[in-house]
Design a protein around this motif. Sequence first.
Motif, PDB file in Angstrom:
ATOM      1  N   GLN A 246       0.801  -1.220   0.000  1.00 63.34           N
ATOM      2  CA  GLN A 246       0.000   0.000   0.000  1.00 63.34           C
ATOM      3  C   GLN A 246       0.837   1.275   0.000  1.00 63.34           C
ATOM      4  O   GLN A 246       0.422   2.291  -0.558  1.00 63.34           O
ATOM      5  CB  GLN A 246      -0.945   0.007   1.203  1.00 63.34           C
ATOM      6  N   ALA A 247       1.993   1.248   0.613  1.00 60.77           N
ATOM      7  CA  ALA A 247       2.778   2.466   0.781  1.00 60.77           C
ATOM      8  C   ALA A 247       3.192   3.071  -0.556  1.00 60.77           C
ATOM      9  O   ALA A 247       3.510   2.346  -1.507  1.00 60.77           O
ATOM     10  CB  ALA A 247       4.019   2.167   1.617  1.00 60.77           C
TER      11      ALA A 247
ATOM     12  N   THR B 154       5.818  -1.031  -9.875  1.00 63.52           N
ATOM     13  CA  THR B 154       5.975  -2.349 -10.473  1.00 63.52           C
ATOM     14  C   THR B 154       5.222  -2.422 -11.795  1.00 63.52           C
ATOM     15  O   THR B 154       4.156  -1.813 -11.953  1.00 63.52           O
ATOM     16  CB  THR B 154       5.482  -3.456  -9.533  1.00 63.52           C
ATOM     17  N   SER B 155       5.789  -3.179 -12.721  1.00 59.20           N
ATOM     18  CA  SER B 155       5.115  -3.441 -13.998  1.00 59.20           C
ATOM     19  C   SER B 155       4.176  -4.628 -13.904  1.00 59.20           C
ATOM     20  O   SER B 155       3.437  -4.901 -14.850  1.00 59.20           O
ATOM     21  CB  SER B 155       6.160  -3.699 -15.094  1.00 59.20           C
ATOM     22  N   SER B 156       4.206  -5.328 -12.776  1.00 59.64           N
ATOM     23  CA  SER B 156       3.409  -6.543 -12.614  1.00 59.64           C
ATOM     24  C   SER B 156       2.050  -6.248 -11.992  1.00 59.64           C
ATOM     25  O   SER B 156       1.628  -6.881 -11.029  1.00 59.64           O
ATOM     26  CB  SER B 156       4.184  -7.565 -11.779  1.00 59.64           C
TER      27      SER B 156
ATOM     28  N   ASP C  34      -4.121  -0.982 -10.077  1.00 56.73           N
ATOM     29  CA  ASP C  34      -3.289  -0.264  -9.103  1.00 56.73           C
ATOM     30  C   ASP C  34      -2.587   0.905  -9.788  1.00 56.73           C
ATOM     31  O   ASP C  34      -1.380   0.874 -10.033  1.00 56.73           O
ATOM     32  CB  ASP C  34      -2.263  -1.226  -8.498  1.00 56.73           C
ATOM     33  N   PRO C  35      -3.329   1.957 -10.100  1.00 60.13           N
ATOM     34  CA  PRO C  35      -2.734   3.076 -10.840  1.00 60.13           C
ATOM     35  C   PRO C  35      -1.628   3.790 -10.089  1.00 60.13           C
ATOM     36  O   PRO C  35      -0.723   4.365 -10.707  1.00 60.13           O
ATOM     37  CB  PRO C  35      -3.934   4.003 -11.080  1.00 60.13           C
ATOM     38  N   ASP C  36      -1.668   3.769  -8.761  1.00 58.72           N
ATOM     39  CA  ASP C  36      -0.660   4.490  -7.990  1.00 58.72           C
ATOM     40  C   ASP C  36       0.707   3.818  -8.032  1.00 58.72           C
ATOM     41  O   ASP C  36       1.735   4.479  -7.814  1.00 58.72           O
ATOM     42  CB  ASP C  36      -1.108   4.623  -6.536  1.00 58.72           C
TER      43      ASP C  36
ATOM     44  N   THR D 105       1.622  11.439 -14.470  1.00 60.41           N
ATOM     45  CA  THR D 105       1.338   9.996 -14.530  1.00 60.41           C
ATOM     46  C   THR D 105       0.991   9.417 -13.159  1.00 60.41           C
ATOM     47  O   THR D 105       0.238   8.454 -13.062  1.00 60.41           O
ATOM     48  CB  THR D 105       2.544   9.232 -15.099  1.00 60.41           C
ATOM     49  N   HIS D 106       1.538  10.008 -12.091  1.00 60.72           N
ATOM     50  CA  HIS D 106       1.323   9.482 -10.737  1.00 60.72           C
ATOM     51  C   HIS D 106       1.085  10.633  -9.757  1.00 60.72           C
ATOM     52  O   HIS D 106       1.909  10.902  -8.874  1.00 60.72           O
ATOM     53  CB  HIS D 106       2.525   8.645 -10.288  1.00 60.72           C
ATOM     54  N   PRO D 107      -0.027  11.329  -9.876  1.00 61.09           N
ATOM     55  CA  PRO D 107      -0.278  12.506  -9.031  1.00 61.09           C
ATOM     56  C   PRO D 107      -0.322  12.194  -7.536  1.00 61.09           C
ATOM     57  O   PRO D 107       0.191  12.981  -6.723  1.00 61.09           O
ATOM     58  CB  PRO D 107      -1.624  13.023  -9.533  1.00 61.09           C
ATOM     59  N   ALA D 108      -0.928  11.075  -7.151  1.00 63.92           N
ATOM     60  CA  ALA D 108      -1.038  10.751  -5.724  1.00 63.92           C
ATOM     61  C   ALA D 108       0.337  10.518  -5.110  1.00 63.92           C
ATOM     62  O   ALA D 108       0.611  10.931  -3.976  1.00 63.92           O
ATOM     63  CB  ALA D 108      -1.928   9.529  -5.533  1.00 63.92           C
TER      64      ALA D 108
END
Length: 270
Positions: free
Chosen positions: A127-128, A133-135, A141-143, A260-263
């Motif tokens: 969660q952190a 990961t590409s997997s 899991d967009p984050d 691409t990863h705002p959060a």
Amino acid sequence: APSERAKMKDLGRVVAIATLLVCPNISSAFVHHPLGGSSKIHQMKLNFMCRAESASDDASMARRHLLQRALFGTGVAFSSLAAAGPLPALAFDNRMAPKGRYPPTPGSPKAGVGKGPQDGNLLYCFQAPNCFTSSTSPEDDPDHYYPPWLYTGKTREEAMADLVKLVKSYPPGQGGVDGGGWSIAAERPGYLWVQYESAKRGYIDDLELAIVEDGKVLVRSSSRLGFLDFTVNARRINWLAQQLPKAAAGWTCSTITPETHPAYFEKNDR
């Protein structure tokens, strides 16, 4: 007969050991030595933090190191600790920054890291916001999702040679991260596992690269300890992703940005 002060010191060490054992996912602790500035047990200082995210921290190198320190001088033999063998080096040869004043806290890799792809995938992220990961998929899991690196016009063996050359060209301290250096922990056909160390506190992060099918490389970079990574994993991946197409033809790699990863950046970029 042992003096009262000696008895209290030994008692303090026992309490320290018990504290570490009761808190199995301990990430760091420091026991003042000799324990107890006086005979009062409350003057023994213990600074520790438990982490519940990963049970793999149970056997962490830091914990073993702390247990050894707590046990030193008590005259008590613990066969299980002795059987663990000597601790591995906590610094890499290519470190470019001086060691910090804090005891190293390398932690342990998450269970599954270092084994290579399982059923065509690397380990997922927890969660952190300190892992990519590409997997996984951008839907699931967009984050934590990071697109695989793609290559064309070369064999797996040639692609692997490109990856090894890339990893070995990584400059410790680039972008203000990984000043403690790096080391290739495992190199097998189609798989690389690299460990990176932070400069001040000796935190270890793990990078895995795996060719699971022709033309595609799975990427996973994660911190072992803590919750935030302060964009360390993003800066590491971005350097590699930007350098690979420059160093070898036929590669397409994405970078991690606030778009691409705002959060991730909202939490870490402080």
